[in-house]
Write a protein that holds these residues in place. Structure first.
Motif, PDB file in Angstrom:
ATOM      1  N   UNK A 498      -8.321 -22.416 -14.303  1.00 30.38           N
ATOM      2  CA  UNK A 498      -8.317 -20.859 -14.126  1.00 30.38           C
ATOM      3  C   UNK A 498      -8.865 -20.021 -13.130  1.00 30.38           C
ATOM      4  N   UNK A 499      -9.865 -20.426 -12.630  1.00 30.70           N
ATOM      5  CA  UNK A 499     -10.547 -19.685 -11.606  1.00 30.70           C
ATOM      6  C   UNK A 499      -9.558 -19.766 -10.328  1.00 30.70           C
ATOM      7  N   UNK A 500      -9.092 -20.890  -9.894  1.00 34.11           N
ATOM      8  CA  UNK A 500      -8.218 -21.249  -8.758  1.00 34.11           C
ATOM      9  C   UNK A 500      -6.908 -20.412  -9.248  1.00 34.11           C
ATOM     10  N   UNK A 501      -6.383 -20.315 -10.295  1.00 34.97           N
ATOM     11  CA  UNK A 501      -5.381 -19.756 -10.272  1.00 34.97           C
ATOM     12  C   UNK A 501      -5.377 -18.134 -10.027  1.00 34.97           C
ATOM     13  N   UNK A 502      -6.399 -17.551 -10.787  1.00 37.23           N
ATOM     14  CA  UNK A 502      -6.553 -16.181 -10.510  1.00 37.23           C
ATOM     15  C   UNK A 502      -7.010 -16.102  -9.138  1.00 37.23           C
ATOM     16  N   UNK A 503      -7.740 -16.628  -8.388  1.00 38.06           N
ATOM     17  CA  UNK A 503      -8.083 -16.467  -7.140  1.00 38.06           C
ATOM     18  C   UNK A 503      -6.735 -16.326  -6.195  1.00 38.06           C
ATOM     19  N   UNK A 504      -5.821 -17.345  -6.516  1.00 39.11           N
ATOM     20  CA  UNK A 504      -4.600 -17.353  -5.796  1.00 39.11           C
ATOM     21  C   UNK A 504      -3.610 -16.148  -5.934  1.00 39.11           C
ATOM     22  N   UNK A 505      -3.879 -15.795  -7.404  1.00 41.82           N
ATOM     23  CA  UNK A 505      -3.030 -14.530  -7.723  1.00 41.82           C
ATOM     24  C   UNK A 505      -3.317 -13.300  -6.888  1.00 41.82           C
ATOM     25  N   UNK A 506      -4.817 -13.099  -7.015  1.00 44.95           N
ATOM     26  CA  UNK A 506      -5.466 -11.902  -6.351  1.00 44.95           C
ATOM     27  C   UNK A 506      -5.142 -11.714  -4.974  1.00 44.95           C
ATOM     28  N   UNK A 507      -5.410 -13.103  -4.397  1.00 44.99           N
ATOM     29  CA  UNK A 507      -4.945 -13.257  -2.698  1.00 44.99           C
ATOM     30  C   UNK A 507      -3.480 -12.798  -2.583  1.00 44.99           C
ATOM     31  N   UNK A 508      -2.634 -13.348  -3.343  1.00 43.69           N
ATOM     32  CA  UNK A 508      -1.222 -12.962  -3.279  1.00 43.69           C
ATOM     33  C   UNK A 508      -0.933 -11.513  -3.441  1.00 43.69           C
ATOM     34  N   UNK A 510      -3.118  -8.922  -3.093  1.00 46.32           N
ATOM     35  CA  UNK A 510      -3.795  -8.082  -2.069  1.00 46.32           C
ATOM     36  C   UNK A 510      -3.007  -7.777  -0.659  1.00 46.32           C
ATOM     37  N   UNK A 511      -2.081  -8.742  -0.428  1.00 43.72           N
ATOM     38  CA  UNK A 511      -1.376  -8.672   0.765  1.00 43.72           C
ATOM     39  C   UNK A 511       0.107  -7.982   0.593  1.00 43.72           C
ATOM     40  N   UNK A 512       0.452  -7.397  -0.651  1.00 45.05           N
ATOM     41  CA  UNK A 512       1.590  -6.733  -0.504  1.00 45.05           C
ATOM     42  C   UNK A 512       1.733  -5.526  -0.256  1.00 45.05           C
ATOM     43  N   UNK A 513       2.583  -5.050   0.612  1.00 42.62           N
ATOM     44  CA  UNK A 513       2.514  -3.526   1.025  1.00 42.62           C
ATOM     45  C   UNK A 513       2.247  -2.404   0.186  1.00 42.62           C
ATOM     46  N   UNK A 514       1.574  -1.503   0.441  1.00 43.70           N
ATOM     47  CA  UNK A 514       1.083  -0.577  -0.335  1.00 43.70           C
ATOM     48  C   UNK A 514      -0.155  -0.775  -1.276  1.00 43.70           C
ATOM     49  N   UNK A 515      -0.706  -1.992  -1.409  1.00 43.19           N
ATOM     50  CA  UNK A 515      -1.831  -2.273  -2.057  1.00 43.19           C
ATOM     51  C   UNK A 515      -3.112  -2.036  -1.498  1.00 43.19           C
ATOM     52  N   UNK A 516      -4.023  -1.250  -2.141  1.00 45.59           N
ATOM     53  CA  UNK A 516      -5.103  -0.968  -1.475  1.00 45.59           C
ATOM     54  C   UNK A 516      -6.314  -1.799  -1.950  1.00 45.59           C
ATOM     55  N   UNK A 517      -6.402  -2.068  -3.192  1.00 47.33           N
ATOM     56  CA  UNK A 517      -7.362  -3.356  -3.561  1.00 47.33           C
ATOM     57  C   UNK A 517      -6.739  -3.737  -5.121  1.00 47.33           C
ATOM     58  N   UNK A 518      -7.456  -4.863  -5.263  1.00 46.13           N
ATOM     59  CA  UNK A 518      -6.956  -5.592  -6.641  1.00 46.13           C
ATOM     60  C   UNK A 518      -8.213  -6.442  -7.274  1.00 46.13           C
ATOM     61  N   UNK A 519      -8.303  -6.102  -8.683  1.00 46.28           N
ATOM     62  CA  UNK A 519      -9.422  -6.579  -9.042  1.00 46.28           C
ATOM     63  C   UNK A 519      -8.845  -7.197 -10.607  1.00 46.28           C
ATOM     64  N   UNK A 663       5.739  -0.136  -8.133  1.00 41.83           N
ATOM     65  CA  UNK A 663       5.621  -1.121  -7.509  1.00 41.83           C
ATOM     66  C   UNK A 663       5.719  -2.662  -8.603  1.00 41.83           C
ATOM     67  N   UNK A 664       6.427  -2.406  -9.729  1.00 43.38           N
ATOM     68  CA  UNK A 664       6.533  -3.329 -10.803  1.00 43.38           C
ATOM     69  C   UNK A 664       7.436  -4.570 -10.184  1.00 43.38           C
ATOM     70  N   UNK A 665       8.767  -4.151  -9.637  1.00 38.66           N
ATOM     71  CA  UNK A 665       9.607  -5.156  -9.436  1.00 38.66           C
ATOM     72  C   UNK A 665       8.824  -6.187  -8.290  1.00 38.66           C
ATOM     73  N   UNK A 666       8.197  -5.526  -7.123  1.00 37.70           N
ATOM     74  CA  UNK A 666       7.559  -6.123  -6.309  1.00 37.70           C
ATOM     75  C   UNK A 666       6.310  -7.201  -6.855  1.00 37.70           C
ATOM     76  N   UNK A 667       5.769  -6.665  -7.674  1.00 36.53           N
ATOM     77  CA  UNK A 667       4.554  -7.467  -8.187  1.00 36.53           C
ATOM     78  C   UNK A 667       5.088  -8.550  -8.912  1.00 36.53           C
ATOM     79  N   UNK A 668       6.216  -8.239  -9.863  1.00 34.91           N
ATOM     80  CA  UNK A 668       6.860  -9.326 -10.822  1.00 34.91           C
ATOM     81  C   UNK A 668       7.168 -10.464  -9.932  1.00 34.91           C
TER      82      UNK A 668
END
Length: 826
Positions: A498-508, A510-519, A663-668
């Motif tokens: 579960x930790x690996x999954x969420x770490x990978x998701x947060x990393x992905x 964070x690099x989207x255009x227009x994203x300032x920060x994610x938690x 941003x929803x389509x990009x995030x999805x």
């Protein structure tokens, strides 16, 4: 029958002669009855509606007071039970014909897939006797059996509504597989039409599966650190229990018989009750309405029903005054009919028929208004169930219509039947209608309307100020630019996965255009959910006032959570990437926690939690709203999600440069790159989530304001009608006054003064009633007192303006009377 037909024909002719009167009466009734019907629809759904099952009066929900120490729960504390309690009580066939257990598959909806695209649906795990115990038949296929529960069979039953909405009632879905959180489940049946679950306030259910022992389909979507379900966690209270009482057993008898066994089963997995601990107490409540909403909605809805009842009384009084005035103008007609041999009972039947036509027309229009109004209430309230008017609501409306028809038939009866038969030969219709006592009665009725209007306006003002205060309350965080959505990973078999999954998701992300920060956070801020416990500081319970506890709330969050949410760190640091499962176990507390439990000390370095779960305080954050906008500040702590057990569904918080929902389509797309079967759960702006947390207050405030405006309009109409009628019958008197030298402004003031005197009399009665009503509203208020002077003065000013506006037209008409024309008319 011929007489009835003639009465209806004559009544229709009379109403066609006075279309303005008929239209005014019908619309007035429609507004009053329609408002009552709409509010009663909400009250019926939340508090009164029985389950659509045989003998619903024997169905009861189990509740508990005082859950044992060292137990945990998910869901409502008062309605959650452990599996050992269920197993013990289901054996009591002398008390229950059947005892059933149920629990949602997630907090909200769960991801499913039938075909190519993932979607969300509301699912529950239930005991094998769920449908048979409730007496619910199958529209298609078969029901569950106890063997399905024992074997934890991967089968599902769809609700009729979901079968219709998602599968277009395709019978071939029986025997097909759908994937629930990636687990293949075979559809074996469709429940009866109209049944959508236990209706306990967690929303309508789309499908049910038998109780499961696999971690992927655990109750509430809980992911235990060792993937245990409620079967292996006897101290986890998570099941909703509903029972059908055995014939002849009352709820009181059931509780008396079950209490000893229940208290014994409640301590399964625990050594014994702790010193000073009160044992839990069992109770039963009738399975009506939405059980989980009863405490929050019961009193406000009852008060709101009283307010809308006052509006109906004002509307009915208006129509009664219209009928009396109209019938006084028809006294010459009544006298003539009596003179040529018509019986007084015949006259009564005729008046009753005319009233019945008005009320029926008003009732039909009221129903047409109530249906869209109920839809609007459903949207405002965010109740996850249908508020559509049902048979009970229709019966309520018919009862109101019948009572109104009878009242309006009787109201003008005395004046009509007391007309002397020879009056038609002795005076004009106008002279026959002059009656000071009737005029005085009309003014008293309008003054009573004014009093009721004051009560409604004060209540509306208090609730409106409450809503404004809630909308402007400081959050202690930013909400602009925040997007939040839930994620429930599939096929996860350990915390590390579960930790690996969420770490990978947060990393992905964070690099989207227009994203300032994610938690991320386990409990979404503003959703109403929280982890609650008793505080332990440095191995001991904090010292608090006698008779009080030391509560604290917690949430498991991701790195940079406070930075993302805009919550200031007052001391120490934020949670960061270095806080892993292997590092020191840490926590961040809020300002209230530090002030209440560590007053006068530097909180950094102190410890919270018991020995098995002790954490070091590394930071102090500013106070911020957590469950809802109306909560009071209370001690709270946050821990890294990587250092907790059972990582399951989490909520992603994204701070974006722009409109969050765009941003929803990009995030999805980014989420589906990691797992194409994962839908975004309830994606929305964080600001909207907090607004949703006060949906109940917004509902009551909007309704109260609407009722206040409606009451003011109806009172103005009634007062205008009374004064206009008075002016029309004082034409000669006013003409004489003007002829002997009275100035027109004196005549104007004479009528306005009468309007203000009626208003003053109504206010004198209404203010004490409003004070009593405002005290009843105390529990619904936020940031405003029940005797708020601004609200009271504003209400009195509104009533004064209504009186002036309603009296101005008749006053100007009186001032414009031509003296010679008035004298010639006499």
């Amino acid at each position: 029958m011929h007489t009835v037909t003639n009465n209806f024909r004559y009544a229709l002719r009379q109403l066609r002669k006075s279309p303005g009167f008929a239209l005014t009466a019908i619309i007035t009734l429609a507004l009053g009855i329609g408002a009552n019907t709409a509010v009663f629809s909400v009250m019926n759904t939340v508090l009164l509606r029985s389950l659509p099952v045989p003998e619903p009066n024997r169905i009861f929900n189990l509740r508990v007071t005082g859950r044992p120490y060292d137990t945990s729960n998910t869901g409502e504390d008062a309605t959650s039970f452990s599996y050992p309690v269920f197993e013990q009580l289901r054996q009591r066939h002398d008390v229950f014909s059947d005892l059933i257990a149920a629990a949602p598959l997630a907090i909200g909806k769960v991801s499913i897939r039938y075909g190519a695209e993932p979607e969300l649906a509301a699912g529950e795990v239930v005991s094998g006797n769920f449908f048979s115990g409730l007496g619910v038949q199958m529209a298609r296929g078969r029901s569950f059996t106890l063997e399905d529960e024992t074997n934890h069979a991967p089968v599902a039953i769809l609700s009729y509504d979901f079968w219709t909405r998602r599968f277009a009632r395709d019978p071939s879905v029986i025997g097909q597989a759908m994937y629930v959180k990636g687990v293949p489940i075979t559809i074996i049946g469709v429940s009866a039409q109209g049944f959508t679950g236990l209706e306990r306030g967690v929303g309508d259910t789309d499908f049910w599966i038998p109780l499961q022992d696999g971690g992927d389909l655990n109750a509430w979507g809980d992911a235990d650190e060792h993937r245990k379900t409620f079967y292996g966690k006897p101290t986890w209270w998570c099941l909703l229990l509903t029972g059908r009482l055995a014939p002849g057993v009352s709820p009181q008898q059931a509780v008396s018989r079950l209490q000893p066994q229940f208290q014994n089963a409640a301590y399964t997995g625990l050594e014994h009750p702790k010193a000073g601990e009160e044992k839990p107490r069992l109770s039963l409540t009738a399975a009506r309405g939405l059980d989980n909403y009863t405490d929050d909605y019961q009193r406000p809805l009852q008060l709101l029903m009283s307010l809308v009842g006052l509006v109906l009384l004002i509307a009915c009084a208006n129509v009664a005054l219209l009928l009396i005035a109209r019938n006084q103008g028809r006294q010459r007609e009544f006298s003539l009919r009596l003179a040529i041999g018509a019986g007084r009972m015949h006259l009564f039947r005729q008046l009753l028929t005319e009233s019945l036509l008005l009320v029926v027309a008003g009732g039909i229009l009221a129903w047409m208004l109530a249906v869209p109004a109920t839809r609007a209430l459903a949207s405002w309230s965010h109740l996850e169930t249908s508020l559509q008017p049902d048979r009970a609501v229709m019966l309520f409306t018919l009862a109101v219509v019948a009572l109104a028809a009878l009242a309006f038939g009787l109201a003008p009866l005395r004046s009509a039947l007391s007309v002397p038969a020879g009056l038609a030969l002795k005076s004009s219709g106008v002279a026959a209608a002059q009656d000071k006592r009737k005029s005085r009665a009309g003014r008293i009725v309008v003054a009573a309307q004014m009093a009721m209007c004051v009560v409604v306006l004060v209540a509306a003002g208090l609730l409106l100020r409450t809503l404004r205060n809630l909308e402007n309350v400081p959050l202690g965080m930013r909400t602009q630019g925040l997007l939040v959505f839930g994620i429930n990973p599939q096929g996860i078999h350990s915390n590390q996965e579960a930790i690996h999954f969420y770490q990978a998701l947060l990393a992905r992300l964070r690099v989207l255009p227009g994203v300032e920060s994610v938690s991320l956070a386990e409990n979404r801020p503003g959703s109403g959910w929280s982890n609650n416990d008793l505080a332990t500081v440095d191995g001991a319970s904090p010292t608090v006032a006698a008779g009080t506890s030391a509560p604290m709330r917690g949430n498991d969050v991701g790195p940079d959570f406070f930075h993302v949410m805009g919550v200031p760190i007052l001391m120490g640091r934020d949670i960061n990437e270095a806080d892993t499962a292997q590092s020191q176990r840490i926590a961040v507390i809020n300002k209230t926690f530090a002030e209440r439990y560590l007053a006068g000390q530097n909180p950094l370095g102190h410890h919270i939690g018991n020995k098995e779960n002790e954490r070091t305080i590394v930071g102090v954050a500013g106070n911020n709203k957590y469950t809802s906008l109306d909560e009071k500040d209370m001690p709270m702590f946050w821990t890294p999600y990587t250092q907790t057990g059972g990582i399951g569904q989490m909520n992603i918080e994204m701070h974006l440069e722009g409109e969050p929902l765009s941003f929803l389509p990009t995030v999805a797309r980014a989420v589906h790159e990691i797992d194409p079967d994962l839908p975004l759960q309830k994606p929305m702006a964080q600001e909207a989530q907090f607004e949703e947390s006060i949906s109940r207050q917004r509902l009551f405030s909007k309704l109260a304001v609407f009722f206040g405006l409606l009451a003011g309009l109806l009172v103005a109409t009634g007062l205008y009608g009374t004064l206009a009628y008075r002016v029309s019958h004082r034409t000669v008197e006013i003409g004489v006054r003007l002829a002997v030298g009275a100035r027109r402004e004196q005549v104007l003031w004479m009528v306005l003064r009468e309007s203000l005197l009626i208003a003053a009399f109504g206010v004198a009665i209404g203010v004490p009633l409003a004070i009593m009503t405002s005290r009843l509203l105390r529990s619904m208020l936020f940031g405003v007192g029940p005797n708020d002077p601004l609200v009271f003065f504003g209400s009195l000013a509104a009533v004064t303006l209504v009186a002036l506006a309603a009296g101005l037209i008749p006053a100007r008409r009186a001032a414009g009377i031509d003296p010679m024309a008035a004298l010639r008319s006499e």
